[in-house]
Motif scaffolding. Structure first.
Motif, PDB file in Angstrom:
ATOM      1  N   ARG A 231      43.010  32.813  35.630  1.00 41.42           N
ATOM      2  CA  ARG A 231      43.762  33.441  35.199  1.00 41.42           C
ATOM      3  C   ARG A 231      44.984  32.614  34.368  1.00 41.42           C
ATOM      4  O   ARG A 231      45.439  31.755  34.871  1.00 41.42           O
TER       5      ARG A 231
ATOM      6  N   ASP B 180      39.581  36.194  39.118  1.00 37.29           N
ATOM      7  CA  ASP B 180      41.122  35.758  38.945  1.00 37.29           C
ATOM      8  C   ASP B 180      41.097  34.395  39.500  1.00 37.29           C
ATOM      9  O   ASP B 180      40.393  33.285  39.263  1.00 37.29           O
TER      10      ASP B 180
ATOM     11  N   LEU C 239      42.034  39.736  32.540  1.00 31.32           N
ATOM     12  CA  LEU C 239      42.409  39.351  33.509  1.00 31.32           C
ATOM     13  C   LEU C 239      43.904  39.623  34.013  1.00 31.32           C
ATOM     14  O   LEU C 239      44.296  40.094  35.254  1.00 31.32           O
TER      15      LEU C 239
END
Length: 238
Positions: free
Chosen positions: A141, A137, A156
């Motif tokens: 993201r 992440d 994600l």
């Protein structure tokens, strides 16, 4: 209103249901399914319909139960009366098939879950989950408004967090379960998780070719071992 079930079917023989990883998009799985179709009727389930015209549409946060309930409905639609299916899932799909076995075991002959990232089962699971999310992440993201534009964005934004928090419970059907990890993943978190789950759930543990993406990097060898695992008698339908 019940959502439509997005799946592709190829081959002939006993039914083998596949749940892909990531956000469930079956990208890159063609060589694997072609090899498996020599021995099975391969049903590839696309739980969010991302390969069936829904990529870019809004997606809610996902739960393993969402995918396993859909997989159960697919099986009810494609299985002949009285027959049971083999089921394979990798990564997030591996978590979904663990939930399928826990919640809907009645029509399953055998299940292989490959490197499911449900790392919270480990004694140090909270820390390992935070590390895993941090690796995947963060800067990668996408912003909320662009999260549905790509399969990775959907993963994600809507799959990674809820799926990695999942704690499986499969005690009644462990004899039908194989936890798998890639040979190239030895020493890594998801290899350790698969071994731990095999012991905890009473299932078998098996090494498969490659690493976390062994289905894509070694499709022939991976499919061959998967076929052997299901048809050699390692799983029973009792």
């Amino acid at each position: 209103m019940t959502e439509p079930l997005h799946r592709d079917v190829t081959g002939s023989g006993p039914v083998l249901l596949i749940l892909p990883g990531g956000a469930g998009h079956p990208m890159g799985l063609g060589p694997l399914t072609e090899r498996l179709a020599r021995s099975f009727t391969v049903v590839t389930y696309d739980p969010l319909g991302l390969a069936h015209g829904r990529l870019g549409l809004p997606v809610p946060d996902q739960r393993p139960a969402d995918w396993s309930d859909g997989a159960h409905r697919v099986l009810e639609a494609v299985l002949p009366p009285g027959e049971r299916a083999y089921v394979f899932g990798t990564s997030s799909g591996g978590i979904a098939v663990l939930d399928l076995l826990a919640r809907h075991p009645g029509r399953l002959a055998g299940v292989v879950a490959h490197e499911p990232p449900c790392v919270t089962v480990l004694p140090d699971g909270a820390e390992r989950r935070a590390e895993l999310i941090g690796q995947l992440d963060g800067p990668e993201r996408p912003p909320a408004e662009g999260a549905s534009a790509t399969p990775m964005g959907v993963f994600l934004a809507h799959v990674l967090h809820p799926f990695t928090a999942y704690v499986p419970s499969v005690t009644p059907a462990g004899h039908r379960l194989t936890l798998a990890a890639g040979a190239d993943s030895r020493g890594q978190l998801l290899y350790r998780t698969a071994e731990f789950l095999a012991n905890r759930l009473g299932g078998r543990f098996a090494e498969f070719p490659g690493g976390h993406l062994g289905t894509l990097d070694h499709p022939e060898e991976f499919a061959g071992l998967l076929t052997e695992t299901f048809l050699s008698g390692a799983h029973t339908s009792a």
